[in-house]
Write an enzyme that holds these catalytic residues in place. Structure first.
Site, PDB file in Angstrom:
ATOM      1  N   TYR A 144     -31.786 -27.463  37.005  1.00 22.79           N
ATOM      2  CA  TYR A 144     -32.395 -28.426  36.099  1.00 22.79           C
ATOM      3  C   TYR A 144     -32.788 -29.698  36.833  1.00 22.79           C
ATOM      4  CZ  TYR A 144     -30.288 -25.507  32.479  1.00 22.79           C
ATOM      5  OH  TYR A 144     -29.915 -24.471  31.682  1.00 22.79           O
ATOM      6  N   GLU A 155     -14.377 -32.122  14.106  1.00 21.74           N
ATOM      7  CA  GLU A 155     -15.557 -31.750  13.328  1.00 21.74           C
ATOM      8  C   GLU A 155     -16.168 -32.870  12.482  1.00 21.74           C
ATOM      9  OE1 GLU A 155     -15.106 -27.970  11.413  1.00 21.74           O
ATOM     10  OE2 GLU A 155     -14.750 -26.973  13.333  1.00 21.74           O
TER      11      GLU A 155
END
Length: 169
Positions: A67, A141
């Site tokens: 990348y 979460e």
């Protein structure tokens, strides 16, 4: 700028008492600048080939670029920082550079980009946090709601700013 050259894998030989006729070294090269990355690639190649030659051997160096460097647009970052502060007051910080590699960098080569870390680790777990690539990785979460809200507000504020810059229709 700092750079990191890591050899994380070495493969050679089949027995402890036999000198191998070949060796394979595999690793990563991380930089914060594309020019520096090219220079380090050339230097790694030159060092490997010269060391091998000095020992009467030959080195074949193959470097897969991977990348591109992930780098936030300074203008876009300055423009969007107030939005992030509004969504997560007192929890928005600009981090020092990190050597993570991301396919997001391909987008940043075409348009200004802003790569953000959400911060999904609860404070009580911070001293012993596991990395994203660990089987013990943990996600708080409720932080995902903050992330969704941040993306929504970033998009709306960016589009509102673009519409305001274009003027009335």
């Amino acid at each position: 700028e700092p750079a990191v050259v890591t050899v994380g894998q070495i493969e050679a030989g089949v027995r402890a008492n036999i000198i191998p006729d070949r060796a394979r070294l595999v690793g990563t090269i991380r930089t914060f600048d594309e020019g520096m990355r090219e220079e380090i690639h050339a230097r790694v190649r030159q060092i490997a080939e010269n060391v091998a030659s000095a020992a009467g051997a030959r080195a074949v160096v193959t470097i897969e670029k991977g990348y591109p460097v992930t780098s936030n647009s300074p203008d876009l970052t300055a423009k969007m920082l107030p939005t992030l502060e509004r969504v997560a007051p007192g929890r928005t910080v600009e981090l020092r550079k990190v050597t993570g590699a991301e396919d997001f960098s391909y987008f940043q080569q075409r348009v200004p980009g802003l790569f953000i870390f959400l911060g999904i680790t609860p404070k009580q777990r911070l001293p012993r946090v596991e990395t994203n690539h660990s089987p013990r990785f943990y996600v708080d979460e409720p932080a995902l709601l903050t992330g969704a809200r941040a993306l929504l507000h970033l998009t709306a504020d960016y589009l509102h700013g673009a519409a305001a810059a274009a003027g009335p229709r």
